[in-house]
Design a protein around this motif. Structure first.
Motif, PDB file in Angstrom:
ATOM      1  N   LEU A 232     -16.510 -33.343  32.786  1.00 33.45           N
ATOM      2  CA  LEU A 232     -16.750 -31.906  32.742  1.00 33.45           C
ATOM      3  C   LEU A 232     -16.595 -31.358  31.332  1.00 33.45           C
ATOM      4  O   LEU A 232     -17.344 -30.469  30.923  1.00 33.45           O
ATOM      5  CB  LEU A 232     -15.796 -31.188  33.698  1.00 33.45           C
ATOM      6  CG  LEU A 232     -16.082 -31.368  35.180  1.00 33.45           C
ATOM      7  CD1 LEU A 232     -14.998 -30.690  36.017  1.00 33.45           C
ATOM      8  CD2 LEU A 232     -17.443 -30.824  35.536  1.00 33.45           C
ATOM      9  N   GLY A 233     -15.662 -31.877  30.570  1.00 31.84           N
ATOM     10  CA  GLY A 233     -15.494 -31.447  29.186  1.00 31.84           C
ATOM     11  C   GLY A 233     -16.693 -31.806  28.332  1.00 31.84           C
ATOM     12  O   GLY A 233     -17.157 -30.996  27.512  1.00 31.84           O
TER      13      GLY A 233
ATOM     14  N   GLU B 149     -19.633 -29.546  29.373  1.00 32.18           N
ATOM     15  CA  GLU B 149     -19.448 -28.180  28.889  1.00 32.18           C
ATOM     16  C   GLU B 149     -19.683 -28.086  27.388  1.00 32.18           C
ATOM     17  O   GLU B 149     -20.275 -27.119  26.906  1.00 32.18           O
ATOM     18  CB  GLU B 149     -18.039 -27.700  29.230  1.00 32.18           C
ATOM     19  CG  GLU B 149     -17.827 -26.206  29.067  1.00 32.18           C
ATOM     20  CD  GLU B 149     -17.444 -25.821  27.657  1.00 32.18           C
ATOM     21  OE1 GLU B 149     -17.768 -24.693  27.249  1.00 32.18           O
ATOM     22  OE2 GLU B 149     -16.821 -26.633  26.964  1.00 32.18           O
ATOM     23  N   SER B 150     -19.266 -29.092  26.636  1.00 36.62           N
ATOM     24  CA  SER B 150     -19.448 -29.042  25.189  1.00 36.62           C
ATOM     25  C   SER B 150     -20.899 -29.272  24.785  1.00 36.62           C
ATOM     26  O   SER B 150     -21.302 -28.882  23.696  1.00 36.62           O
ATOM     27  CB  SER B 150     -18.549 -30.073  24.501  1.00 36.62           C
ATOM     28  OG  SER B 150     -18.971 -31.380  24.820  1.00 36.62           O
TER      29      SER B 150
ATOM     30  N   GLY C  89     -22.923 -25.748  26.577  1.00 37.67           N
ATOM     31  CA  GLY C  89     -22.552 -24.463  25.974  1.00 37.67           C
ATOM     32  C   GLY C  89     -23.414 -24.082  24.781  1.00 37.67           C
ATOM     33  O   GLY C  89     -24.018 -22.998  24.770  1.00 37.67           O
TER      34      GLY C  89
END
Length: 67
Positions: free
Chosen positions: A20-21, A24-25, A28
């Motif tokens: 998920l990190g 998201e990075s 985004g």
């Protein structure tokens, strides 16, 4: 044995949090750039070509002959 099982149960949570990190990075900054039409077309093209490449690589790995 209990400590071992506790450690083993941590790995799926770590994998989900890490995934998920990373998502998201990556998503985004792309979401902020979607307002420019040229950039949006380039992002769509990159996503399509990445998907096609991934599909072809995985298909080649699965159907590779065993010697």
């Amino acid at each position: 044995m209990r400590e071992f099982l506790i450690n083993v149960t941590r790995y799926p949570r770590y994998l989900v949090a890490f995934s998920l990190g990373v998502i998201e990075s990556v998503v985004g900054p792309m979401a902020r750039r979607r307002s420019n039409p040229v950039t949006a077309v380039a992002l769509v093209g990159a996503l399509i070509s990445g998907g096609v490449s991934l599909t072809l690589v995985l298909r080649a790995m699965v159907t590779a002959p065993v010697s």
